[in-house]
Scaffold this active site. Structure first.
Site, short mmCIF file in Angstrom:
data_model
loop_
_atom_site.label_atom_id
_atom_site.label_comp_id
_atom_site.label_asym_id
_atom_site.label_seq_id
_atom_site.Cartn_x
_atom_site.Cartn_y
_atom_site.Cartn_z
N SER A 144 -19.57 -9.80 -0.94
CA SER A 144 -19.77 -10.64 -2.13
C SER A 144 -18.78 -11.80 -2.08
O SER A 144 -17.66 -11.64 -1.59
CB SER A 144 -19.54 -9.82 -3.39
N TYR A 159 -14.08 -4.42 -7.98
CA TYR A 159 -15.19 -4.82 -7.10
C TYR A 159 -14.71 -5.82 -6.05
O TYR A 159 -14.98 -5.66 -4.85
CB TYR A 159 -16.30 -5.41 -7.97
P1 NAP Z 1 -28.40 -2.55 -7.08
O1 NAP Z 1 -29.74 -3.06 -7.45
O2 NAP Z 1 -27.54 -1.97 -8.11
O3 NAP Z 1 -28.61 -1.50 -5.88
C1 NAP Z 1 -27.52 -0.77 -5.39
C2 NAP Z 1 -28.01 0.20 -4.35
O4 NAP Z 1 -26.89 1.01 -3.92
C3 NAP Z 1 -29.07 1.15 -4.89
O5 NAP Z 1 -30.06 1.37 -3.91
C4 NAP Z 1 -28.29 2.42 -5.15
O6 NAP Z 1 -29.14 3.55 -4.98
C5 NAP Z 1 -27.24 2.39 -4.03
N1 NAP Z 1 -26.07 3.19 -4.38
C6 NAP Z 1 -25.16 2.95 -5.35
N2 NAP Z 1 -24.28 3.95 -5.42
C7 NAP Z 1 -24.63 4.85 -4.45
C8 NAP Z 1 -24.12 6.09 -4.04
N3 NAP Z 1 -23.04 6.66 -4.63
N4 NAP Z 1 -24.73 6.73 -3.02
C9 NAP Z 1 -25.82 6.21 -2.43
N5 NAP Z 1 -26.35 5.01 -2.78
C10 NAP Z 1 -25.77 4.37 -3.79
O7 NAP Z 1 -27.53 -3.69 -6.40
P2 NAP Z 1 -27.88 -4.91 -5.41
O8 NAP Z 1 -27.65 -6.15 -6.16
O9 NAP Z 1 -29.15 -4.67 -4.68
O10 NAP Z 1 -26.63 -4.75 -4.42
C11 NAP Z 1 -26.74 -4.47 -3.05
C12 NAP Z 1 -25.47 -4.98 -2.38
O11 NAP Z 1 -25.39 -6.40 -2.53
C13 NAP Z 1 -24.19 -4.42 -2.98
O12 NAP Z 1 -23.26 -4.12 -1.95
C14 NAP Z 1 -23.68 -5.57 -3.83
O13 NAP Z 1 -22.28 -5.52 -3.99
C15 NAP Z 1 -24.11 -6.75 -3.02
N6 NAP Z 1 -24.20 -8.02 -3.75
C16 NAP Z 1 -25.19 -8.23 -4.68
C17 NAP Z 1 -25.27 -9.46 -5.33
C18 NAP Z 1 -26.37 -9.78 -6.33
O14 NAP Z 1 -26.38 -10.88 -6.88
N7 NAP Z 1 -27.29 -8.89 -6.58
C19 NAP Z 1 -24.33 -10.46 -5.05
C20 NAP Z 1 -23.34 -10.21 -4.11
C21 NAP Z 1 -23.30 -8.99 -3.46
P3 NAP Z 1 -29.17 4.84 -5.94
O15 NAP Z 1 -28.75 4.44 -7.31
O16 NAP Z 1 -30.58 5.30 -5.81
O17 NAP Z 1 -28.21 5.78 -5.27
#
Ligand code: NAP
Length: 249
Positions: A144, A159
């Protein structure tokens, strides 16, 4: 004509929704066999259904990344079935508390580091030899922008610190493997994408005003291809550019 990732085996963490789901589907579209890991079994089964409708199937791993022993067992299971792993996308992450550092409860801090950092180190440990056994092992860590912008993003300390730790973990692995294997390790910053995590951080934002995970996924898939050469570098989706890390002068 063979698909570009045919016969390649890809592990995607956090594949149940958001960015990880989009990456898993994109890799499968390009011919990879996807090992989809997340806690929510029903959501993983939906991905499998979607792939089966197109004549493909996934391997589902309903697993909590904080179950570190399960990550060791996953490496053994991949070894038994395929003897190698071609692609590892370390995408799963949690936002954790949005709070001044001094107000964060210790268990909340520990949870962020367990999922965002320690689980990924445990996966490096479990998967390293499998990725080196591939003719072109590829790893992508989803980071991020907040990892390097503490002044702009107050109240995201846990984070941000976890993502900064993840970046150095990935860079270290890239340096350790660059000369001794064909493994290539990238760090990818998606910027702002329309997911549950983004909605939790910015509940008042119109979701349609930000880009969809499906736009970022092809970029990650490109970094997973055997012809990708960069390692230890940072891909920034907003500018669609790859750059080296810049430390203090
Ligand atoms: P999200 O919609 O909240 O999805 C998070 C994913 O991580 C889900 O599939 C969740 O699956 C899994 N997860 C969380 N805790 C877990 C655990 N204890 N064990 C196994 N799986 C787990 O978030 P997202 O936005 O797609 O984020 C994906 C990545 O992108 C993250 O690393 C985030 O920091 C990064 N990111 C996102 C953004 C953005 O704007 N969206 C920006 C910068 C970086 P379950 O709940 O089914 O376990």
């Amino acid at each position: 004509m063979p698909l570009p990732l045919e016969n390649r085996v890809a592990l995607v963490t956090g594949a149940s929704r958001g960015i990880g789901r989009a990456i898993a589907l994109e890799l499968a579209k390009r011919g990879a066999h996807v090992i989809a890991l997340a806690r929510t079994q029903g959501a993983l089964e939906e991905i499998d259904d979607e792939l089966r409708a197109h004549g493909q199937e996934a391997t589902l791993v309903p697993c909590d990344l904080k179950d570190f022993d399960a990550l060791d067992r996953l490496g053994l299971a991949i070894h038994e079935r395929w003897k190698k792993l071609d692609i590892f996308v370390a995408n799963a992450g949690v936002l954790g508390p949005v709070s001044p550092l001094a107000h964060i409860d210790p268990p909340a801090w520990d949870n962020v580091f367990a999922v965002n950092v320690t689980a990924n180190w445990r996966l490096v440990r479990s998967l390293d030899s499998l990725l080196r056994a591939s003719d072109a092992g590829r790893a992508v860590f989803v980071t991020s922008g907040v990892a390097s912008k503490a002044e702009t993003y107050s109240y995201l300390g846990a984070y941000a610190a976890s993502k900064a730790a993840l970046d150095i973990l990935a860079r270290t692995w890239a340096a350790e493997s660059a000369e001794t294997s064909t493994l290539r390790v990238m760090i990818a910053n998606p910027g702002v994408l329309r997911t549950n995590m983004r909605a939790a951080l910015m509940p008042g934002e119109d979701p349609m005003s930000v880009r969809a995970p499906g736009e970022f996924a092809p970029k990650v898939a490109d970094m997973c291809a055997p012809d990708w050469t960069a390692t230890g570098k940072y891909y920034d989706f907003k500018t669609d550019s790859v750059r080296a890390f810049r430390g203090p002068a």
